[in-house]
Design a protein around this motif. Structure first.
Motif, PDB file in Angstrom:
ATOM      1  N   LYS A  27       0.857  -1.190   0.000  1.00 54.85           N
ATOM      2  CA  LYS A  27       0.000   0.000   0.000  1.00 54.85           C
ATOM      3  C   LYS A  27       0.890   1.236   0.000  1.00 54.85           C
ATOM      4  N   ILE A  28       0.626   2.129  -0.930  1.00 52.85           N
ATOM      5  CA  ILE A  28       1.439   3.327  -1.102  1.00 52.85           C
ATOM      6  C   ILE A  28       0.523   4.541  -1.145  1.00 52.85           C
ATOM      7  N   CYS A  29       0.914   5.595  -0.451  1.00 51.25           N
ATOM      8  CA  CYS A  29       0.153   6.837  -0.461  1.00 51.25           C
ATOM      9  C   CYS A  29       0.928   7.880  -1.255  1.00 51.25           C
ATOM     10  N   ILE A  30       0.254   8.490  -2.237  1.00 52.25           N
ATOM     11  CA  ILE A  30       0.859   9.525  -3.065  1.00 52.25           C
ATOM     12  C   ILE A  30       0.175  10.849  -2.772  1.00 52.25           C
ATOM     13  N   ASN A  31       0.981  11.868  -2.503  1.00 50.73           N
ATOM     14  CA  ASN A  31       0.481  13.220  -2.253  1.00 50.73           C
ATOM     15  C   ASN A  31       0.979  14.152  -3.358  1.00 50.73           C
ATOM     16  N   GLY A  73       0.182  -3.936  -9.320  1.00 49.61           N
ATOM     17  CA  GLY A  73      -0.528  -4.647  -8.266  1.00 49.61           C
ATOM     18  C   GLY A  73      -0.618  -3.935  -6.937  1.00 49.61           C
ATOM     19  N   ALA A  74      -0.022  -2.755  -6.800  1.00 50.54           N
ATOM     20  CA  ALA A  74      -0.066  -2.030  -5.526  1.00 50.54           C
ATOM     21  C   ALA A  74      -1.453  -1.426  -5.296  1.00 50.54           C
ATOM     22  N   THR A  75      -1.790  -1.240  -4.036  1.00 47.15           N
ATOM     23  CA  THR A  75      -2.969  -0.462  -3.659  1.00 47.15           C
ATOM     24  C   THR A  75      -2.488   0.956  -3.405  1.00 47.15           C
ATOM     25  N   VAL A  76      -3.078   1.923  -4.100  1.00 44.85           N
ATOM     26  CA  VAL A  76      -2.603   3.298  -4.040  1.00 44.85           C
ATOM     27  C   VAL A  76      -3.676   4.196  -3.441  1.00 44.85           C
ATOM     28  N   PHE A  77      -3.279   4.983  -2.465  1.00 43.41           N
ATOM     29  CA  PHE A  77      -4.143   6.001  -1.863  1.00 43.41           C
ATOM     30  C   PHE A  77      -3.618   7.366  -2.286  1.00 43.41           C
ATOM     31  N   MET A  78      -4.502   8.196  -2.809  1.00 44.83           N
ATOM     32  CA  MET A  78      -4.138   9.536  -3.272  1.00 44.83           C
ATOM     33  C   MET A  78      -4.694  10.574  -2.308  1.00 44.83           C
ATOM     34  N   ILE A  97      -4.146  10.451   6.030  1.00 44.26           N
ATOM     35  CA  ILE A  97      -4.599   9.502   4.999  1.00 44.26           C
ATOM     36  C   ILE A  97      -3.654   8.303   4.961  1.00 44.26           C
ATOM     37  N   ALA A  98      -2.353   8.572   4.994  1.00 46.38           N
ATOM     38  CA  ALA A  98      -1.364   7.490   4.985  1.00 46.38           C
ATOM     39  C   ALA A  98      -1.424   6.668   6.270  1.00 46.38           C
ATOM     40  N   ASN A  99      -1.507   7.355   7.407  1.00 50.61           N
ATOM     41  CA  ASN A  99      -1.523   6.657   8.690  1.00 50.61           C
ATOM     42  C   ASN A  99      -2.776   5.810   8.863  1.00 50.61           C
ATOM     43  N   THR A 100      -3.924   6.371   8.537  1.00 55.14           N
ATOM     44  CA  THR A 100      -5.202   5.665   8.706  1.00 55.14           C
ATOM     45  C   THR A 100      -5.262   4.409   7.853  1.00 55.14           C
ATOM     46  N   ASN A 101      -4.686   4.484   6.669  1.00 50.34           N
ATOM     47  CA  ASN A 101      -4.708   3.336   5.768  1.00 50.34           C
ATOM     48  C   ASN A 101      -3.517   2.406   5.954  1.00 50.34           C
ATOM     49  N   ASN A 102      -2.670   2.717   6.941  1.00 43.51           N
ATOM     50  CA  ASN A 102      -1.542   1.854   7.296  1.00 43.51           C
ATOM     51  C   ASN A 102      -0.712   1.473   6.069  1.00 43.51           C
ATOM     52  N   VAL A 103      -0.343   2.509   5.295  1.00 40.28           N
ATOM     53  CA  VAL A 103       0.400   2.233   4.071  1.00 40.28           C
ATOM     54  C   VAL A 103       1.843   1.850   4.384  1.00 40.28           C
ATOM     55  N   ASP A 104       2.485   1.255   3.403  1.00 41.77           N
ATOM     56  CA  ASP A 104       3.882   0.853   3.560  1.00 41.77           C
ATOM     57  C   ASP A 104       4.842   2.006   3.265  1.00 41.77           C
ATOM     58  N   LEU A 178       3.993  11.181  10.039  1.00 47.28           N
ATOM     59  CA  LEU A 178       3.921   9.851   9.435  1.00 47.28           C
ATOM     60  C   LEU A 178       4.358   8.751  10.395  1.00 47.28           C
ATOM     61  N   SER A 179       3.659   7.634  10.337  1.00 41.47           N
ATOM     62  CA  SER A 179       4.033   6.467  11.132  1.00 41.47           C
ATOM     63  C   SER A 179       4.719   5.411  10.269  1.00 41.47           C
ATOM     64  N   MET A 180       5.127   5.804   9.066  1.00 42.69           N
ATOM     65  CA  MET A 180       5.837   4.911   8.154  1.00 42.69           C
ATOM     66  C   MET A 180       6.880   5.725   7.394  1.00 42.69           C
ATOM     67  N   PRO A 181       7.815   5.064   6.700  1.00 41.65           N
ATOM     68  CA  PRO A 181       8.795   5.802   5.903  1.00 41.65           C
ATOM     69  C   PRO A 181       8.114   6.653   4.829  1.00 41.65           C
ATOM     70  N   GLY A 182       8.701   7.812   4.574  1.00 38.43           N
ATOM     71  CA  GLY A 182       8.140   8.696   3.557  1.00 38.43           C
ATOM     72  C   GLY A 182       9.189   9.658   3.039  1.00 38.43           C
ATOM     73  N   THR A 183       8.925  10.184   1.863  1.00 36.44           N
ATOM     74  CA  THR A 183       9.817  11.139   1.230  1.00 36.44           C
ATOM     75  C   THR A 183       9.003  12.234   0.559  1.00 36.44           C
ATOM     76  N   LEU A 184       9.675  13.339   0.296  1.00 38.24           N
ATOM     77  CA  LEU A 184       9.105  14.432  -0.488  1.00 38.24           C
ATOM     78  C   LEU A 184      10.108  14.777  -1.579  1.00 38.24           C
ATOM     79  N   SER A 185       9.637  14.810  -2.821  1.00 40.34           N
ATOM     80  CA  SER A 185      10.538  15.129  -3.931  1.00 40.34           C
ATOM     81  C   SER A 185      10.274  16.525  -4.463  1.00 40.34           C
TER      82      SER A 185
END
Length: 201
Positions: A27-31, A73-78, A97-104, A178-185
């Motif tokens: 599960k991946i969250c894209i902002n 095949g990933a589940t993506v949250f926008m 949004i990322a935390n609630t959906n427990n994304v990777d 964030l409760s998971m790894p994340g980056t900003l580009s």
């Protein structure tokens, strides 16, 4: 930890191979940063009737990335899929949004501006350069910096902790909760005119 390292490895394949491995189960969250042509958006007039808006560029890249990841095949949250004022969510709500959906993994897409001449790639992760909050964020940031620079043909790449980069201990509001790894580009500089036109394409 093994799950995140596998995600990083698979992402490398996604960026370099047509026959990439499956991202099923991830599960991946894209902002796509900003939203709507609001005060925090950045407008670059290019020609009569032609304007670059960062919010539009970020959304185009985000939707394209969503398609790529879902095809693998990933589940993506926008955090947004349209470009209206209502889409310009508070940073804490985007992180939620990322935390609630427990994304990777979480990634925020932006472009940069400075002096109309600079055009390098910058990836930011939460924490200090040598002590990131999530070590996997720094590892993924290094991969993203290299790949984005090569694709965008920018002049250089940087992968930095937001504490170190900004010289404080609060960092970026979208990464802090964030409760998971994340980056900003900040993939490239939209105020560099040749890049503005490329980003419109």
């Amino acid at each position: 930890m093994k799950r995140i390292i596998l995600l990083i490895t698979v992402t490398i394949f996604c960026l370099t191979s047509i026959n990439a491995q499956s991202l099923a189960g991830y599960k991946i969250c894209i902002n796509p940063g900003h939203g709507g042509h609001d005060s925090d958006d950045r407008e670059i007039p290019l020609a009569p009737g032609v304007t670059f808006w960062e919010s539009e560029g970020n959304l185009s890249k985000g939707l394209y990335l969503k398609t790529i990841l879902e095809n693998l095949g990933a589940t993506v949250f926008m955090s947004r899929t349209t470009n209206n004022t209502a889409d310009d969510l508070p940073l804490s709500q985007i992180a939620a949004i990322a935390n609630t959906n427990n994304v990777d993994y979480f990634h925020s897409i932006h472009s940069n501006a400075f002096n109309g001449a600079s055009n390098y790639t910058l990836i930011l992760y939460h924490g200090y350069d040598q002590t990131p909050t999530f070590p996997q964020s720094k590892e993924m940031g290094a991969i993203l910096a290299r790949k984005i620079r090569l694709v965008n043909r920018t002049t250089n790449e940087y992968n930095r902790g937001d504490f170190t980069f900004y010289g404080n201990t609060s960092g970026l509001g979208v990464l802090r909760p964030l409760s998971m790894p994340g980056t900003l580009s900040e993939g490239s500089f939209h105020d560099y005119t040749p890049e503005s036109w490329r980003l419109k394409n």
